[in-house]
Design a protein around this motif. Structure first.
Motif, short mmCIF file in Angstrom:
data_model
loop_
_atom_site.label_atom_id
_atom_site.label_comp_id
_atom_site.label_asym_id
_atom_site.label_seq_id
_atom_site.Cartn_x
_atom_site.Cartn_y
_atom_site.Cartn_z
N VAL A 207 68.87 29.98 16.29
CA VAL A 207 69.99 30.39 17.17
C VAL A 207 69.45 30.79 18.54
N ALA A 208 70.11 30.32 19.56
CA ALA A 208 69.78 30.80 20.91
C ALA A 208 70.88 31.77 21.33
N ILE A 209 70.46 32.94 21.82
CA ILE A 209 71.45 33.94 22.27
C ILE A 209 71.18 34.25 23.74
N PHE A 210 72.19 34.02 24.53
CA PHE A 210 72.05 34.27 25.96
C PHE A 210 73.08 35.29 26.42
N GLU A 211 72.73 35.98 27.48
CA GLU A 211 73.71 36.84 28.17
C GLU A 211 73.62 36.55 29.66
N ASP A 212 74.76 36.36 30.28
CA ASP A 212 74.79 36.11 31.73
C ASP A 212 76.07 36.71 32.29
N PRO A 213 76.06 37.08 33.59
CA PRO A 213 77.31 37.57 34.20
C PRO A 213 78.41 36.54 33.97
N TYR A 214 79.59 37.00 33.65
CA TYR A 214 80.69 36.10 33.29
C TYR A 214 81.58 35.81 34.51
N LEU A 215 81.77 34.55 34.78
CA LEU A 215 82.59 34.14 35.92
C LEU A 215 83.99 34.76 35.86
N GLY A 216 84.56 34.83 34.67
CA GLY A 216 85.92 35.39 34.52
C GLY A 216 85.99 36.83 35.02
N GLU A 217 84.94 37.61 34.77
CA GLU A 217 84.90 39.00 35.22
C GLU A 217 84.70 39.08 36.74
N VAL A 218 83.86 38.20 37.27
CA VAL A 218 83.63 38.18 38.71
C VAL A 218 84.95 37.89 39.44
N LEU A 219 85.71 36.95 38.91
CA LEU A 219 86.99 36.61 39.54
C LEU A 219 87.98 37.76 39.38
N ALA A 220 88.05 38.32 38.17
CA ALA A 220 89.04 39.37 37.91
C ALA A 220 88.75 40.62 38.73
N LYS A 221 87.46 40.91 38.96
CA LYS A 221 87.10 42.17 39.65
C LYS A 221 86.74 41.95 41.11
N THR A 222 86.80 40.72 41.59
CA THR A 222 86.29 40.39 42.93
C THR A 222 84.87 40.96 43.10
N SER A 223 84.07 40.82 42.07
CA SER A 223 82.70 41.34 42.18
C SER A 223 81.81 40.23 42.73
N TYR A 224 82.09 39.94 44.01
CA TYR A 224 81.38 38.82 44.65
C TYR A 224 79.89 39.11 44.82
N ASP A 225 79.50 40.37 44.58
CA ASP A 225 78.07 40.71 44.74
C ASP A 225 77.21 40.12 43.62
N GLN A 226 77.84 39.49 42.61
CA GLN A 226 77.05 38.76 41.61
C GLN A 226 76.58 37.43 42.17
N ILE A 227 77.07 37.08 43.34
CA ILE A 227 76.64 35.81 43.94
C ILE A 227 75.46 36.11 44.87
N TYR A 228 74.28 35.70 44.45
CA TYR A 228 73.09 35.82 45.29
C TYR A 228 72.08 34.77 44.87
N ASP A 229 71.00 34.68 45.64
CA ASP A 229 70.05 33.57 45.47
C ASP A 229 69.64 33.29 44.02
N GLU A 230 69.42 34.35 43.25
CA GLU A 230 68.89 34.15 41.89
C GLU A 230 69.94 33.54 40.95
N HIS A 231 71.20 33.87 41.18
CA HIS A 231 72.27 33.40 40.29
C HIS A 231 72.77 32.03 40.75
#
Ligand code: TYD
Length: 421
Positions: A207-231
């Motif tokens: 099994v591969a288990i990953f965790e990553d910031p979720y696009l749905g949350e970024v949109l819902a919260k306008t957490s545009y700060d998750q957008i940066y070079d590494e992501h």
């Protein structure tokens, strides 16, 4: 939206893309935050003149539902021997990794089983798998954080991950029962190649288990700060299901978790594995469709929400300056680089940023050159207002900083809305 500025590509950055990294079809421009430094390139005064920038903008591929950067600096420029992010720097994250490890040990990893952790950083996660009981291997390209793991006896490959490394690991150590990767898959531009390498390393029922910031949350919260070079990507479940299918893999579970302000934990197995699909996968797919996340118009709306958030934050900080208030930043996070540069926050608006990471202290923030000072400075010089850049750790920080509030201090937050409280 501000007039898009010309790209200031840094040496070696890939050319600005117009096509999707996964399917090759055309990308539509979603947001353009303009000229941006690397999120974790904290620098000394002497380095100001040689600072490098790129153009931070993101596009959306409608056929793949994949949100991705148009331009990303070379991985070697972001992940190296001076990488200043240490997973173990927050109490909440240490606890989170210990809980994730308990769950993996219970559900997926037999005694004597083999677990690899991609982007293993300082070993905070792998530490939870005693070496007398499990075979464990970290894979981490940033040598300084990897050395911190090695110093604790955690075997770590200092390397990026690809099919060549996957074949070598399999040959030397056998197939993996669990392949973990927290906040890492969204960093790697070659999504198809990485999933192919994961598939190669996994045992048939692994099994591969990953965790990553979720696009749905970024949109819902306008957490545009998750957008940066590494992501390079912000994933939806819809996009991940398609990406997995293209590499003989199957996404069989997904859940929303609190880390990084709202992340997705998703589990993947080989296409022919006996594992049953959780009903949660269908629920995500339905809700993503219903919420409009798969349509480009949602990203046009997001762009307007980002602009609104930026304008309100600048207005708030400018008003506080006019009232002669003293505003400091709390935590020089990677995310703060996007906010500071996109909003144009200068040292006259935020006089310093307090941070607990020794590697960042005494340096300046990328692009905006605000001094980063040790946490002790904040404690002994409370500002009137603290702009909370580590909003994803709000609970931990508010509990720790009761004395700041009791002394009359106020918090400024910008996710989901700009607020002074
Ligand atoms: P995090 O939100 O995990 O980071 P990122 O946006 O980089 O993924 O925050 C990590 C940074 O915040 C790190 O530099 C340490 C700092 N920090 C503090 O200074 N104080 C705190 O109480 C916490 C939780 C983090």
């Amino acid at each position: 939206m501000r007039t898009p500025q010309p790209s200031h590509s840094i040496l070696g950055a890939e050319p600005r893309r117009s096509s999707c990294r996964l399917c090759g079809k055309g990308l539509r421009l979603a947001v353009d935050f303009g000229r941006m430094p690397l999120a974790n390139a904290f620098l000394t005064r002497e380095q100001f003149a040689s600072e490098v920038f790129f153009n931070l903008s993101a596009g959306f591929c409608e056929p793949c539902s994949l949100f991705q950067l148009l331009e990303q600096p070379k991985p070697e420029q972001m992940f190296h021997g001076g990488y200043p992010f240490f997973t173990g720097s927050s109490e909440g994250m240490r606890r989170h990794f210990s809980e994730l490890a308990s769950r993996i040990r219970k559900d997926f990893l037999p005694d004597g089983g083999f677990i690899t952790d991609l982007g293993s950083n300082d070993g905070t996660f792998l530490k939870n798998f005693p070496q007398e009981q499990y075979k464990r291997l970290g894979i981490e390209p940033s040598a300084n954080v990897a050395s911190a793991a090695q110093a604790q006896g955690i075997e770590t490959e200092i390397s990026f991950f690809d099919i060549k490394i996957s074949k070598r690991i399999r040959q030397q150590k056998g197939g993996a029962d669990v392949f973990a990767g927290t906040n890492v898959l969204c960093h790697i531009p070659d999504l198809a190649g990485t999933l192919h390498a994961v598939a190669h390393l996994l045992n048939p029922e692994g099994v591969a288990i990953f965790e990553d910031p979720y696009l749905g949350e970024v949109l819902a919260k306008t957490s545009y700060d998750q957008i940066y070079d590494e992501h390079v990507y912000l994933f939806s479940v819809t996009a991940l299901v398609r990406a997995c299918e293209s590499q003989g893999l199957r996404l069989f579970d997904a859940e929303l978790i609190w880390t990084h302000g709202g992340s997705l934990r998703y589990s993947i197995c080989k296409k022919d594995s006996k594992r049953m699909e959780s009903p949660r996968v269908r629920q995500f797919l339905d809700s993503e469709k219903k919420s409009g996340m798969l349509d480009f118009s949602r990203y046009e709306q997001f762009r307007e929400q980002c602009e609104h958030s930026r304008d309100l934050l600048i207005e708030t900080l400018t008003a506080l300056k006019a009232q002669r208030k003293r505003v400091a930043g709390y935590a020089a996070t990677s995310k703060s680089t996007t906010v500071l540069n996109y909003c144009g926050i200068t040292p006259d608006l935020v006089t310093f940023i307090s941070d607990t990471t020794p590697e960042k202290q005494g340096k300046f923030t990328p692009g905006t050159h605000i001094p980063v000072l040790p946490y002790e400075h904040f404690k002994s010089n409370y500002p009137t207002h603290a702009l909370l850049f580590a909003w994803n750790h709000t609970e931990e920080i508010y509990a720790k900083e009761e004395a700041f509030v009791q002394s009359g201090g106020r918090w400024i937050t910008y996710v989901p809305k700009v607020k002074v409280s």
